[in-house]
Design an enzyme around this catalytic site. Structure first.
Site, PDB file in Angstrom:
ATOM      1  N   PHE A  56      -6.572  20.812 -25.650  1.00 22.74           N
ATOM      2  CA  PHE A  56      -6.944  19.405 -25.718  1.00 22.74           C
ATOM      3  C   PHE A  56      -8.185  19.225 -24.849  1.00 22.74           C
ATOM      4  O   PHE A  56      -8.334  19.885 -23.829  1.00 22.74           O
ATOM      5  CB  PHE A  56      -5.823  18.464 -25.285  1.00 22.74           C
ATOM      6  CG  PHE A  56      -6.266  17.030 -25.435  1.00 22.74           C
ATOM      7  CD1 PHE A  56      -6.399  16.469 -26.695  1.00 22.74           C
ATOM      8  CD2 PHE A  56      -6.640  16.283 -24.335  1.00 22.74           C
ATOM      9  CE1 PHE A  56      -6.900  15.186 -26.853  1.00 22.74           C
ATOM     10  CE2 PHE A  56      -7.133  14.991 -24.488  1.00 22.74           C
ATOM     11  CZ  PHE A  56      -7.257  14.438 -25.753  1.00 22.74           C
ATOM     12  N   THR A  57      -9.074  18.313 -25.253  1.00 31.26           N
ATOM     13  CA  THR A  57     -10.406  18.190 -24.637  1.00 31.26           C
ATOM     14  C   THR A  57     -10.359  18.091 -23.110  1.00 31.26           C
ATOM     15  O   THR A  57     -10.931  18.930 -22.410  1.00 31.26           O
ATOM     16  CB  THR A  57     -11.134  16.961 -25.213  1.00 31.26           C
ATOM     17  OG1 THR A  57     -10.278  15.823 -25.083  1.00 31.26           O
ATOM     18  CG2 THR A  57     -11.465  17.162 -26.686  1.00 31.26           C
ATOM     19  N   PHE A  82     -18.465  14.364 -27.211  1.00 34.44           N
ATOM     20  CA  PHE A  82     -18.089  13.461 -28.297  1.00 34.44           C
ATOM     21  C   PHE A  82     -18.032  12.002 -27.862  1.00 34.44           C
ATOM     22  O   PHE A  82     -18.218  11.101 -28.669  1.00 34.44           O
ATOM     23  CB  PHE A  82     -16.743  13.872 -28.906  1.00 34.44           C
ATOM     24  CG  PHE A  82     -15.639  13.980 -27.886  1.00 34.44           C
ATOM     25  CD1 PHE A  82     -15.469  15.146 -27.161  1.00 34.44           C
ATOM     26  CD2 PHE A  82     -14.796  12.910 -27.641  1.00 34.44           C
ATOM     27  CE1 PHE A  82     -14.464  15.241 -26.210  1.00 34.44           C
ATOM     28  CE2 PHE A  82     -13.786  13.003 -26.696  1.00 34.44           C
ATOM     29  CZ  PHE A  82     -13.625  14.175 -25.970  1.00 34.44           C
ATOM     30  N   ARG A 114     -12.550  14.764 -34.889  1.00 32.81           N
ATOM     31  CA  ARG A 114     -11.878  15.821 -34.142  1.00 32.81           C
ATOM     32  C   ARG A 114     -12.257  17.128 -34.820  1.00 32.81           C
ATOM     33  O   ARG A 114     -11.505  17.719 -35.565  1.00 32.81           O
ATOM     34  CB  ARG A 114     -10.357  15.638 -34.115  1.00 32.81           C
ATOM     35  CG  ARG A 114      -9.875  14.441 -33.326  1.00 32.81           C
ATOM     36  CD  ARG A 114      -9.704  14.645 -31.832  1.00 32.81           C
ATOM     37  NE  ARG A 114     -10.876  14.449 -31.007  1.00 32.81           N
ATOM     38  CZ  ARG A 114     -10.825  14.085 -29.728  1.00 32.81           C
ATOM     39  NH1 ARG A 114      -9.678  13.808 -29.143  1.00 32.81           N
ATOM     40  NH2 ARG A 114     -11.918  13.993 -29.015  1.00 32.81           N
ATOM     41  N   LYS A 148       0.374   6.865 -24.004  1.00 33.33           N
ATOM     42  CA  LYS A 148       0.910   7.155 -25.344  1.00 33.33           C
ATOM     43  C   LYS A 148       2.405   6.815 -25.347  1.00 33.33           C
ATOM     44  O   LYS A 148       2.771   5.663 -25.463  1.00 33.33           O
ATOM     45  CB  LYS A 148       0.673   8.619 -25.707  1.00 33.33           C
ATOM     46  CG  LYS A 148      -0.776   8.932 -26.113  1.00 33.33           C
ATOM     47  CD  LYS A 148      -1.671   9.113 -24.912  1.00 33.33           C
ATOM     48  CE  LYS A 148      -2.994   9.777 -25.221  1.00 33.33           C
ATOM     49  NZ  LYS A 148      -3.850   9.833 -24.019  1.00 33.33           N
ATOM     50  N   ASP A 196       2.498  19.476 -21.412  1.00 36.17           N
ATOM     51  CA  ASP A 196       1.768  18.229 -21.572  1.00 36.17           C
ATOM     52  C   ASP A 196       2.722  17.294 -22.302  1.00 36.17           C
ATOM     53  O   ASP A 196       2.978  17.440 -23.494  1.00 36.17           O
ATOM     54  CB  ASP A 196       0.482  18.461 -22.380  1.00 36.17           C
ATOM     55  CG  ASP A 196      -0.316  17.168 -22.546  1.00 36.17           C
ATOM     56  OD1 ASP A 196       0.289  16.078 -22.449  1.00 36.17           O
ATOM     57  OD2 ASP A 196      -1.529  17.249 -22.778  1.00 36.17           O
ATOM     58  N   TYR A 201       0.833  -1.204   0.000  1.00 35.23           N
ATOM     59  CA  TYR A 201       0.000   0.000   0.000  1.00 35.23           C
ATOM     60  C   TYR A 201       0.869   1.257   0.000  1.00 35.23           C
ATOM     61  O   TYR A 201       0.473   2.292  -0.517  1.00 35.23           O
ATOM     62  CB  TYR A 201      -0.943   0.010   1.207  1.00 35.23           C
ATOM     63  CG  TYR A 201      -2.006   1.068   1.099  1.00 35.23           C
ATOM     64  CD1 TYR A 201      -3.099   0.881   0.247  1.00 35.23           C
ATOM     65  CD2 TYR A 201      -1.901   2.266   1.811  1.00 35.23           C
ATOM     66  CE1 TYR A 201      -4.066   1.857   0.114  1.00 35.23           C
ATOM     67  CE2 TYR A 201      -2.876   3.251   1.680  1.00 35.23           C
ATOM     68  CZ  TYR A 201      -3.954   3.045   0.833  1.00 35.23           C
ATOM     69  OH  TYR A 201      -4.914   4.018   0.698  1.00 35.23           O
TER      70      TYR A 201
HETATM   71  N1  F0G Z   1      -3.114  15.368 -23.340  1.00 43.30           N
HETATM   72  C1  F0G Z   1      -3.120  14.970 -24.610  1.00 43.30           C
HETATM   73  C2  F0G Z   1      -2.341  15.744 -25.622  1.00 43.30           C
HETATM   74  C3  F0G Z   1      -3.839  13.836 -24.984  1.00 43.30           C
HETATM   75  O1  F0G Z   1      -3.828  13.453 -26.254  1.00 43.30           O
HETATM   76  C4  F0G Z   1      -4.557  13.119 -23.995  1.00 43.30           C
HETATM   77  C5  F0G Z   1      -5.353  11.957 -24.347  1.00 43.30           C
HETATM   78  C6  F0G Z   1      -4.525  13.579 -22.677  1.00 43.30           C
HETATM   79  C7  F0G Z   1      -3.779  14.693 -22.384  1.00 43.30           C
HETATM   80  C8  F0G Z   1      -5.298  12.889 -21.576  1.00 43.30           C
HETATM   81  O2  F0G Z   1      -4.691  11.709 -21.217  1.00 43.30           O
HETATM   82  O3  F0G Z   1      -6.375   9.957 -21.831  1.00 43.30           O
HETATM   83  O4  F0G Z   1      -4.482   9.470 -20.282  1.00 43.30           O
HETATM   84  O5  F0G Z   1      -6.354  10.887 -19.547  1.00 43.30           O
HETATM   85  N2  F0G Z   1      -5.647  11.677 -25.513  1.00 43.30           N
HETATM   86  C9  F0G Z   1      -6.375  10.519 -25.965  1.00 43.30           C
HETATM   87  C10 F0G Z   1      -6.524  10.595 -27.463  1.00 43.30           C
HETATM   88  C11 F0G Z   1      -7.661  10.277 -25.276  1.00 43.30           C
HETATM   89  O6  F0G Z   1      -7.199   9.737 -28.027  1.00 43.30           O
HETATM   90  O7  F0G Z   1      -5.959  11.504 -28.099  1.00 43.30           O
HETATM   91  P1  F0G Z   1      -5.530  10.446 -20.701  1.00 43.30           P
END
Ligand code: F0G
Length: 457
Positions: A125-126, A449, A383, A259, A216, A73
């Site tokens: 980014f979303t 989305f 996108r 990634k 990022d 833990y």
């Molecule tokens: N920043 C970037 C540039 C990303 O592409 C993503 C995720 C995140 C942050 C968030 O990371 O998914 O681990 O919480 N991108 C995915 C995509 C979802 O399909 O481009 P996460």
């Protein structure tokens, strides 16, 4: 035609069979999914280019690391390995493990943003923007104009426009800007890299005003490889050396390990400032878990640490970029409008140019992704306007880019798969005049989305 491509720097030890489907089956599946590729069952997909996130193939070395999970833990030895990887490879002092990138974004946004603050970034980014806004921040896009033009061949289309950044600082004052959010590479611009020269200049400007730079880091290795290939003076540097220099111009970073970390789940927040680290640890225990595991099992931290070392291998990353470029080249040869130059993780189809007769609020990119699935079972991702969501007054954001992303998972598909994808896109393009738009049947309030449903007009 004879093609030349960089062959795989790995061999295949285990395979996963994929299901072949008929057009009738795909028609049914698409209807059931409300014309949203996010809602398709993975089983109904032939080649899955929805995302490169968590879809990586791990190496034998990573899989064997899973057996060495120390699931204590507190004080897991795998955390020490992850911490060492982040220090050695990225150069940050402190690591807060999280379940994935957005877990780190949540914590960073909460400890740094006050309501009414501005957060400049190189395109949104979303999930990143969602967390900034949930904490009362106002996102301001300071990417160079070239990034919004799909046909502009700028080699570093992810760069920040220093004039736009300076103008924001002059307008709102540096005390209203907790940090600059600098993504390497820029996902929604098409996987476009940022030059080291630009990172250096942004950091210098930020330091002058006491503003922090938070990167990022999600696709930082791709960015480093582009620097090696494109930026004068870096051809002979290793990927590791370039990554270290990149992060020397940052005060911290959020990372989605899914990634460039070459794993299926995991992420972290990395920081240099001890006080910020303390604040982050007091939140990680609320949202994720103990500071020595956050959102991850010990075995997952081990796989991530090992993946990070593997990602520094030039042959791995050069092959990855070569695969993405190969798909882009095939489409460009066929005259298909795509975002240029081809980015690091994906080829982006320009839906606006492919379906000029479909207005943006009838979701041309959403429809293009649906058509591609119907054609051959290739799953891609919208996108464009659906991903961009609505502003606080309830109006659609109208992004300049209306794209479909063909995202290549790492170490998963072969060039033959990419040929299938290219042939399908070409078939859909030929049929473009016969296609109309979509309308919402269900629209969720945030990050719409992921779960929205549509029907054809
Ligand atoms: N920043 C970037 C540039 C990303 O592409 C993503 C995720 C995140 C942050 C968030 O990371 O998914 O681990 O919480 N991108 C995915 C995509 C979802 O399909 O481009 P996460």
């Amino acid at each position: 035609m004879k093609r030349e491509y960089m062959a795989e720097p790995y061999k295949i030890k285990m395979v996963e069979p994929i299901k072949m489907t008929t057009r009738e089956q795909r028609e049914q599946a698409l209807k059931k999914a409300g014309y949203n590729t996010f809602l398709l069952d993975s089983e109904d997909v032939y080649i899955d280019l929805l995302t490169d996130s968590g879809t990586n193939a791990m190496s034998d070395n990573q899989w064997s690391g899973l057996m060495l999970g120390d699931e204590a833990y507190a004080g897991s030895k795998n955390f020490k390995h992850l911490e060492r990887a982040v220090r050695e490879l990225y150069g940050f002092k402190y690591v807060v493990p999280t379940h994935q990138g957005r877990g780190a974004e949540n914590i960073l946004s909460q400890i740094m943003i006050k309501p009414g603050d501005y957060v400049p970034g190189n395109m949104y980014f979303t999930t990143t923007r969602a967390h900034q806004e949930l904490n009362g921040g106002i996102f301001v896009d300071v990417i160079i104009d070239e990034a919004h033009d799909p046909s502009n061949e700028h080699p570093f289309k992810g760069n920040i426009d220093l004039n736009k950044l300076q103008a924001l600082i002059d307008e709102v004052g540096p005390e209203k800007i907790p940090y600059i959010c600098l993504a390497v590479t820029v996902n929604l611009a098409g996987g476009q890299p940022v030059a080291l020269e630009n990172m250096r200049a942004v950091y210098e400007l930020a330091q002058k005003y006491g503003i922090k730079v938070m990167m990022d880091a999600t696709r930082c290795v791709e960015n480093a490889c582009f620097i090696k290939h494109r930026e004068p003076g870096y051809a002979d540097k290793s990927i590791h050396e370039i990554v270290l220099e990149m992060f020397s111009y940052a005060d911290g970073a959020t990372m989605s390990g899914k990634k460039d970390g070459l794993v299926n789940i995991g992420g972290f927040l990395a920081l240099n400032d001890e006080e910020l680290y303390q604040k982050a640890t007091s939140l990680v225990v609320v949202y994720e878990g103990m500071p020595s595991y956050g959102g991850m099992a010990g075995r997952d931290m081990e796989a991530l640490a090992r993946g990070m070392y593997e990602s520094m291998d030039y042959y791995f990353i050069a092959h990855r970029l070569a695969q993405v470029q190969y798909l882009g080249d095939r489409l460009m040869e066929a005259g298909i409008p795509i975002v240029r130059p081809v980015g690091g993780h994906a080829v982006f189809l320009d839906a606006r140019a492919i379906y000029p007769h479909i207005p943006q609020d009838e979701f041309p990119a959403q429809m293009l992704a649906a058509q591609l699935y119907l054609e051959s079972g290739v799953r891609s991702m919208e996108r464009g306007i659906v991903s961009a969501g609505r502003d606080k007054d309830g109006n659609h954001h109208y992004p300049k880019l209306e794209l479909v992303r063909l995202t290549i998972p790492r170490r998963v598909y072969t060039y033959a798969h990419l040929d299938v994808v290219a042939d399908s896109v070409i078939a859909v393009y030929k049929n473009r005049d016969n296609v109309r738009g979509l309308r919402f049947v269900y629209e969720p309030p945030v990050l719409r989305f992921f779960t929205a449903r549509f029907e054809p007009l």
